[in-house]
Each structure stands twice: as structure tokens, then as C-alpha cells.
Design a protein around this motif. Structure first.
Motif, PDB file in Angstrom:
ATOM      1  N   ALA A   9       0.801  -1.216   0.000  1.00 51.18           N
ATOM      2  CA  ALA A   9       0.000   0.000   0.000  1.00 51.18           C
ATOM      3  C   ALA A   9       0.832   1.262   0.000  1.00 51.18           C
ATOM      4  O   ALA A   9       0.374   2.311  -0.461  1.00 51.18           O
ATOM      5  CB  ALA A   9      -0.941   0.008   1.212  1.00 51.18           C
ATOM      6  N   VAL A  10       2.059   1.204   0.534  1.00 51.73           N
ATOM      7  CA  VAL A  10       2.847   2.435   0.682  1.00 51.73           C
ATOM      8  C   VAL A  10       4.164   2.378  -0.086  1.00 51.73           C
ATOM      9  O   VAL A  10       5.042   3.206   0.121  1.00 51.73           O
ATOM     10  CB  VAL A  10       3.098   2.757   2.176  1.00 51.73           C
ATOM     11  N   ALA A  11       4.312   1.400  -0.972  1.00 52.35           N
ATOM     12  CA  ALA A  11       5.474   1.390  -1.862  1.00 52.35           C
ATOM     13  C   ALA A  11       5.417   2.620  -2.747  1.00 52.35           C
ATOM     14  O   ALA A  11       4.362   2.991  -3.272  1.00 52.35           O
ATOM     15  CB  ALA A  11       5.479   0.129  -2.715  1.00 52.35           C
ATOM     16  N   GLY A  12       6.553   3.273  -2.899  1.00 55.12           N
ATOM     17  CA  GLY A  12       6.591   4.511  -3.651  1.00 55.12           C
ATOM     18  C   GLY A  12       6.383   5.739  -2.793  1.00 55.12           C
ATOM     19  O   GLY A  12       6.578   6.866  -3.267  1.00 55.12           O
ATOM     20  N   PRO A  19      11.507  -2.801  -7.575  1.00 53.77           N
ATOM     21  CA  PRO A  19      12.187  -3.867  -6.833  1.00 53.77           C
ATOM     22  C   PRO A  19      13.698  -3.682  -6.750  1.00 53.77           C
ATOM     23  O   PRO A  19      14.282  -3.829  -5.671  1.00 53.77           O
ATOM     24  CB  PRO A  19      11.812  -5.138  -7.604  1.00 53.77           C
ATOM     25  N   ALA A  20      14.333  -3.367  -7.857  1.00 56.56           N
ATOM     26  CA  ALA A  20      15.793  -3.244  -7.853  1.00 56.56           C
ATOM     27  C   ALA A  20      16.248  -2.077  -6.986  1.00 56.56           C
ATOM     28  O   ALA A  20      17.241  -2.175  -6.252  1.00 56.56           O
ATOM     29  CB  ALA A  20      16.314  -3.083  -9.278  1.00 56.56           C
ATOM     30  N   VAL A  21      15.517  -0.974  -7.052  1.00 61.00           N
ATOM     31  CA  VAL A  21      15.868   0.204  -6.251  1.00 61.00           C
ATOM     32  C   VAL A  21      15.649  -0.084  -4.774  1.00 61.00           C
ATOM     33  O   VAL A  21      16.474   0.268  -3.917  1.00 61.00           O
ATOM     34  CB  VAL A  21      15.055   1.423  -6.699  1.00 61.00           C
ATOM     35  N   THR A 101       5.107  -7.235  -1.210  1.00 60.27           N
ATOM     36  CA  THR A 101       5.923  -6.039  -1.358  1.00 60.27           C
ATOM     37  C   THR A 101       6.532  -6.091  -2.759  1.00 60.27           C
ATOM     38  O   THR A 101       6.403  -7.103  -3.460  1.00 60.27           O
ATOM     39  CB  THR A 101       7.059  -5.969  -0.314  1.00 60.27           C
ATOM     40  N   PRO A 102       7.226  -5.046  -3.198  1.00 63.85           N
ATOM     41  CA  PRO A 102       7.902  -5.136  -4.496  1.00 63.85           C
ATOM     42  C   PRO A 102       8.923  -6.261  -4.571  1.00 63.85           C
ATOM     43  O   PRO A 102       9.313  -6.661  -5.680  1.00 63.85           O
ATOM     44  CB  PRO A 102       8.587  -3.774  -4.620  1.00 63.85           C
TER      45      PRO A 102
END
Length: 276
Positions: A9-12, A19-21, A101-102
Motif C-alpha cells: 500500500a505504501v510502496a513509492g 524492486p531493484a531500487v 511487497t515489491p
């Protein structure tokens, strides 16, 4: 995404969505951690903050770095944090089979969920989990240090007594395969010097295993007090790993949020503790 998977919900926002970052940022935070793995005892429980990684990530990393030596033995993580958006009575399970998650999906431990079925303070609330960040932001760290070999017991804690929380922890205590993680920030929006005083007192309370924290000292006071009660009963030994605030990590010292990382170990792995 399947309704049986709680999506990120709060990725970004709180942490990178790519994912890589994200993987690179978590690896960097862990590598920069001041924790020394070589002589670290295996933790039974951790206390970690839950703000955006730019603010609290360095502090959380000092706790999670302690897990890297034990990744092959930790198979279940009991993760508790406060509700920020949706009130709930008791401790809420999400009613899903996995958290995403990513970096991938973490399965919810079905056996642990079943073991809690008779406890009246344990409820099911997908709404309490849907946008809650306190648990989600811990998952990329856990995925980085434990890999894919663990299951999750995610509990969003609302209105509950210390005893009710401790009873849940007791039911899930297990052995070396089970790690307890409590997600909490400390004081909120005080000037830097005042926050340092408030947070130091909160840490002393935790190091003394006194389940007496209030919500001015820690937003996760309810799950923290339950952990402190259980830790006292099991004679766990607390250790302060890091204590900082957003003024230390992100620069602005006019209104800061406090962050602490603590480890709790079994009596056989006693280590001295101190607070600055």
C-alpha cells in the motif's frame, strides 16, 4: 492481485516501489548499520521504527542487521504494530494468505492464525491492514535478511490491554524459529532537544522491562507494553542498538519524530545494556 494477498500500500511513498531500487536501498542501509554481527546474540524480539526509510531506515537497519547470522533458523516472524488509520478493538489479523511487497509475497502462517482462534481479543479486520504502513515497511527488511524461508503473523494492534497482547505473544512464543518484531516510533513533533529527553525516558522504560509506556512516548505503546510484559516473564535481556530522531537522519530539527532499535535476547545470551 488475488484478494487473498494484501498488496503493498505504501510502496513509492515510504520506500521505493521499484524492486531493484528497493533491494539496493535496503542492502545499503544494512551495510551502513552500526550493529556488529560477529558478537551479536540471537534476538528473540526486536523493536523497530516505521517511518519512511529516509527518516527511520538507518535506525531500523541496526536491528535487522542482527538477523543476518540467524536467517537459517528463523522461520516465523510475529509482527505487531499500531493501527494508524482504522480503529480496532483487540489485535487484528488481515484475513489474507500473504502480504506482498515489491520484493515478493510473504505467506501468512496459517497454523499460527489457527492457534489464535479461541482468543477473544484476536479479530479479523482486512480494513485495519489495507492501508496500514507500520507492518508493511518492515517486510522488505525481513525479506532481505531472512530470504524466502519465513512465514508471517501480522497483527495490527488497536485497543487492547498489555495482558491481552502478552497472551497472544505467549501463544506464539515458540522456540528459536520464532522472532517477535514490534513496530513503533517514539515521540512525535517536539523540538529536537525535548524529543531527545522524552525518547531517552521511553528507552529507559523499555530497558527496565516496565510495561508503562504511553502514546505520547510511543505510537506503538500498546504492543510495546505487551512485549515488555512478556519479556519480563521470560527474563529476556534488552539491549539498545540505536536511538535517533528525524532531526538526526533527515535534517529538520524543529519538529522531529523519535526512533529506537532494541534487541531482546534469551537469558543464556545476556549482554549489558545502557542508554545515553
Amino acid at each position: 492481485m488475488s484478494p487473498q494477498i494484501r498488496p503493498a500500500a505504501v510502496a513509492g511513498a515510504f520506500y521505493p516501489a521499484l524492486p531493484a531500487v528497493l533491494a539496493r536501498e535496503v542492502r545499503t542501509l544494512l551495510a551502513q548499520s552500526s550493529a556488529t554481527e560477529a558478537d551479536a546474540a540471537p534476538p528473540k524480539a526486536l523493536v523497530v521504527p516505521h517511518a519512511g526509510y529516509v527518516y527511520s531506515g538507518p535506525v531500523a537497519a541496526t536491528a535487522y542487521a542482527r538477523l543476518q547470522s540467524w536467517r537459517d533458523r528463523i522461520r516465523r516472524v510475529v509482527l505487531l504494530g499500531p493501527v494508524h488509520r482504522v480503529p480496532v478493538r483487540g489485535l487484528a489479523l488481515p484475513g489474507v494468505q500473504a502480504f506482498a511487497t515489491p520484493l515478493g509475497a510473504v505467506p501468512v502462517d496459517a497454523d499460527a492464525v489457527a492457534a489464535l482462534a479461541d482468543l477473544p481479543q484476536v479479530v479479523q479486520s482486512p480494513a485495519a491492514h489495507a492501508w496500514e504502513h507500520a507492518l508493511e515497511v518492515q517486510l522488505p527488511f525481513l525479506q532481505a535478511v531472512l530470504g524466502e524461508g519465513f512465514t508471517l503473523v501480522p497483527l495490527a494492534v488497536g485497543d487492547a490491554s498489555s495482558e491481552e497482547v502478552a497472551q497472544v505473544l505467549e501463544r506464539l512464543w515458540g522456540g528459536a524459529e520464532t522472532l517477535i518484531v514490534v513496530s513503533s516510533d517514539l515521540s512525535h513533533y517536539h523540538p529536537y532537544a525535548q524529543a531527545r529527553r522524552i525518547d531517552a525516558e521511553a528507552v529507559r522504560t523499555m530497558l527496565d522491562l516496565q510495561p508503562m509506556l504511553d502514546h505520547e512516548q510511543a505510537c506503538g505503546a500498546t504492543p510495546l507494553n505487551g512485549l515488555l510484559l512478556a519479556a519480563r516473564r521470560h527474563h529476556l535481556r534488552p539491549e539498545l542498538l540505536d536511538l535517533r530522531n528525524s532531526g538526526d537522519t533527515a535534517g529538520d530539527r524543529s519538529r522531529v519524530v523519535g526512533y529506537a532499535a532494541l534487541s531482546f535476547t534469551e537469558p543464556d545470551h545476556a549482554r549489558p545494556h545502557a542508554v545515553a
